[in-house]
Design a protein around this motif. Structure first.
Motif, mmCIF file in Angstrom:
data_model
loop_
_atom_site.group_PDB
_atom_site.id
_atom_site.type_symbol
_atom_site.label_atom_id
_atom_site.label_comp_id
_atom_site.label_asym_id
_atom_site.label_seq_id
_atom_site.Cartn_x
_atom_site.Cartn_y
_atom_site.Cartn_z
ATOM 1 N N VAL A 356 40.081 40.767 45.711
ATOM 2 C CA VAL A 356 40.612 39.130 45.520
ATOM 3 C C VAL A 356 39.169 38.693 45.266
ATOM 4 N N ALA A 357 37.973 39.144 45.904
ATOM 5 C CA ALA A 357 36.708 38.208 45.795
ATOM 6 C C ALA A 357 36.185 38.693 44.305
ATOM 7 N N HIS A 358 36.529 39.832 43.841
ATOM 8 C CA HIS A 358 36.293 40.119 42.391
ATOM 9 C C HIS A 358 37.221 39.418 41.571
ATOM 10 N N GLU A 359 38.456 39.316 41.891
ATOM 11 C CA GLU A 359 39.310 38.493 40.836
ATOM 12 C C GLU A 359 39.034 36.871 40.785
ATOM 13 N N ILE A 360 38.447 36.191 42.315
ATOM 14 C CA ILE A 360 38.056 34.845 42.273
ATOM 15 C C ILE A 360 36.649 34.801 41.473
ATOM 16 N N LYS A 361 35.947 35.758 41.555
ATOM 17 C CA LYS A 361 34.447 35.869 40.695
ATOM 18 C C LYS A 361 34.846 35.688 39.194
ATOM 19 N N SER A 362 35.848 36.632 38.824
ATOM 20 C CA SER A 362 36.281 36.589 37.424
ATOM 21 C C SER A 362 36.946 35.376 37.098
ATOM 22 N N LEU A 363 37.771 34.724 37.764
ATOM 23 C CA LEU A 363 38.179 33.386 37.402
ATOM 24 C C LEU A 363 37.148 32.204 37.066
ATOM 25 N N ALA A 364 36.151 32.284 38.382
ATOM 26 C CA ALA A 364 34.933 31.458 38.190
ATOM 27 C C ALA A 364 34.233 31.562 36.828
ATOM 28 N N GLU A 365 34.119 32.828 36.318
ATOM 29 C CA GLU A 365 33.343 33.199 35.153
ATOM 30 C C GLU A 365 34.317 32.642 34.143
#
Lengths: 486, 198
Positions: A356-365
């Motif tokens: 999930v954290a990775h996903e959030i990071k991707s969205l932020a990017e």
């Protein structure tokens, strides 16, 4: 002498001749008068001699009468005495009158008068004694011989008188003869001299006049030939002039037609100029309208600029929002990384959270990338709005420049209108002038016609003049021949 | 001016199209929504594909420094902070940039490039603090950017280093360019204990 006119020369010659003839006539007249006077003097002398004869005869009659009376005593014998005394006294008186200009004769006459008076006293005395019958006494007186002496003395004086008169007569006759002789001589030589002088004068005058005439004639001949040549030239010139005048008349006709054309053109130009004037007024109005339109454009441009600036400011707000969003994305990214780290620390249990954290990071990017894109677009929009504002500003300036130019154009059109109005006026004047010119050209044509006629007359006149000059030349030649000019 | 003449109808049409596009962006229609969801699903699906054995791999935090990619084991990384104001400390080695206050905790800041001896190629753009922890040892290193966490297999690590990368405390190179820092060695370096006397 040469300064004298021919008339004065002739007059002078005649005056000289007249003077000579007058002198001759005067002297002849005087001689004739002298001759006449001499004749009358001679006649006078003859009268005096006759009177002296009468006196002597009267005295002899008176003595004869006395003697007769003394002898006879008859009264009738006294008759010769009485008439003799009367006649003697009368003759004496006449002689005194006739010889009033001669003193010696007067003296003799005075002596004679005394002697005659004494004689007459003696005669009277003797007659008186006879009357008184005293014959003896009378005879005694007679016998004294005094009477006879007296008578002798009287005779002697009378003889003297007669001698005197005869000598006078002789002298006068001689004088008369001499006068007649001198008159003859004078007439003879005078006439000859006058004739010679008049010949000389005539010769001189003729010579002078003919010399003058000869030189004048030669001048006249050359002058008349020059005149002839000149008139010939003039005649030729007049013919040329007539030709030229004909050509000029034709040219004037052409010029007249040209003037007519010019008049029509000027009229059409005038109309065109008036139309152009109207058009320029319309143009002026159009320029004023365009100035108004330019002002509207300027206002619109300003409005556009304001709108674009407002949009730009809104873009600024968008930029701020983007910054906020970017910040949020960054923080989200960091949080995601931290969450991932925490999840890793949790080991196997954190595995799902790590995803999930990775996903959030991707969205932020992605958010960051999107905001970067938005930022790029916004930058483009900013550039565009800046360009639009710049364009609007330039548009405003251009509109202003356009207004200025339009105003200048309006002014130019105004000046043009003025110029066209002036041109219109000028063309009207030109039209009027060309009309006048046409009238003038008509007059010129008329005048040229007159000149043509005049030049024709002039040509015929010069022909006549040429003829006359030719005649004059011939006359001068003839005259020269007459005078003897070679 | 003729060349710059604007077709106002065209402009209006374009404006209307832009309006419609913006409206569509805010309120996407069904097809657009489906496309987006599909794309996300594809992304998520791809992330999930490699599943490695725990023994053969370890987690690292990857970060950018001077255009180069570096990684450090995530068990040594406590957390990450955005850049704060650094207070310089006098009488410290040149790799000590200063101290920073992160949520009430005072930490020293180390310039890892200078510390490990990698020459600076270009200007750095520090924007992140990485807080490293090993026992009692806590300090910050600076990074240009943090890429995130990733799993690296031990088999992929190459111990040989290219010439310019030759430095201390480097574990090896993964994926050709990723420089793997040895956090255990780094943390035990006695140079970190600064005891300067003036």
């Amino acid at each position: 002498m040469n300064r004298w006119t021919v008339g004065s020369k002739i007059a002078a010659g005649y005056a000289l001749a007249f003077f000579m003839v007058l002198t001759l006539g005067y002297f002849s007249y005087r001689n004739a008068v002298e001759l006449t006077e001499g004749a009358s003097l001679r006649a006078h002398t003859f009268i005096v001699i006759a009177k002296i004869g009468n006196l002597l005869s009267a005295l002899q009659d008176a003595e004869t009468g006395q003697r007769g009376y003394l002898l006879v005593g008859d009264e009738s014998y006294l008759q010769p005495y009485i008439s003799g005394v009367t006649k003697a006294n009368q003759a004496l008186q006449e002689l005194r009158t006739l010889t009033a200009d001669n003193p010696s004769q007067q003296r003799r006459l005075a002596l004679l008068l005394t002697l005659v008076n004494d004689k007459f006293e003696e005669l009277k005395k003797t007659i008186a004694l006879r009357e008184n019958k005293e014959l003896a006494a009378a005879l005694k007186i007679v016998k004294t011989n005094s009477g006879k002496d007296e008578m002798d003395q009287i005779r002697k004086i009378i003889s003297d008188l007669l001698n005197e008169e005869n000598s006078l007569l002789n002298a006068r006759t001689n004088l008369e003869n001499a006068g007649a002789s001198s008159t003859r001589t004078f007439i003879l030589y005078g006439v000859a001299a006058v004739a010679f002088c008049m010949m000389l004068i005539g010769f001189a005058v003729t010579r002078a006049i003919s010399d003058q005439l000869k030189s004048s004639m030669s001048q006249l001949a050359s002058t008349s030939s020059q005149i002839l040549a000149t008139t010939t030239q003039i005649s030729t010139g007049a013919a040329e002039t007539a030709t030229a005048v004909t050509e000029t008349t034709a040219t004037v006709e052409e010029v007249k037609q040209t003037a007519q054309l010019a008049s029509q053109k000027a009229k059409s130009v005038s109309e065109s100029a008036q139309k152009a004037s109207q058009t320029s007024i319309d143009g002026r109005k159009a320029v004023e309208d365009s100035v108004g339109a330019m002002q509207d454009i300027q206002k619109q441009m300003e409005t556009i600029a304001e709108r674009v600036v407002a949009l730009s400011e809104q873009g600024l707000a968008i930029g701020e929002i983007i910054v906020s969003v970017n910040d949020l994305a960054e923080q989200s990214s960091i949080l995601a990384v931290n969450a991932a780290i925490e999840a890793n620390k949790a080991g196997e249990h954190g595995k799902g959270f790590s995803v999930v954290a990775h996903e959030i990071k991707s969205l932020a990017e992605q958010s960051k990338q999107s905001t970067a894109q938005v930022r790029t677009i916004l930058t483009e929009i900013q550039k565009g709005t800046s360009a639009a504002v710049l364009a609007a500003e330039q548009g405003t300036k251009m509109a202003e420049a356009g207004m200025k130019q339009s105003r200048e154009a309006g002014a130019s059109i105004g000046r043009l209108s003025d110029s066209i109005a002036e041109a219109a006026q000028a063309s009207v004047q030109i039209a009027a002038s060309s009309q006048q010119q046409m009238v003038g050209m008509d007059q010129v044509a008329l005048a040229m016609e007159s000149i043509k006629q005049a030049s024709q007359q002039h040509a015929s006149g010069t022909r006549q003049a040429e003829e006359a000059a030719r005649n004059l030349h011939e006359i001068s030649n003839h005259l020269g021949e007459m005078i003897g000019v070679s | 001016m003729k060349a710059a003449k604007i077709d106002w109808e065209e402009v209006k049409r374009r404006l209307a199209a832009a309006d419609a596009a913006i409206a569509l962006a805010w309120e996407p229609d069904e097809a657009e929504m489906a496309r987006r969801l599909k794309m996300r699903a594809a992304l998520v699906a791809r992330e999930n594909e490699p599943e490695q054995a725990v023994e053969d791999s370890f987690e690292v935090v990857e970060f950018m420094l001077d255009k180069a990619r570096y990684a450090i084991e995530s068990r040594h990384v406590r957390d990450i902070y955005p850049l704060e104001r650094i207070t310089p400390i006098p009488c410290t080695p040149d790799f000590v940039l200063g101290i920073v206050n992160l949520r009430g905790e005072i930490l020293s800041v180390i310039d890892i490039m200078k510390f490990i001896g990698i020459p600076l190629r270009e200007a750095v753009d520090f924007s992140r603090f990485l807080v490293l922890v090993r026992g009692d040892m806590r300090f910050c290193i600076l990074a240009d950017a943090v890429a995130g966490t990733r799993t690296i297999r031990k088999a992929d690590i190459q111990p040989d280093l290219p010439a310019p990368m030759e430095a201390d405390h480097v574990h090896g190179i993964a994926d050709g360019q990723l420089v793997l820092l040895d956090a255990d060695e780094l943390m035990q370096d006695p140079r970190l204990i600064v005891k300067e006397e003036i």
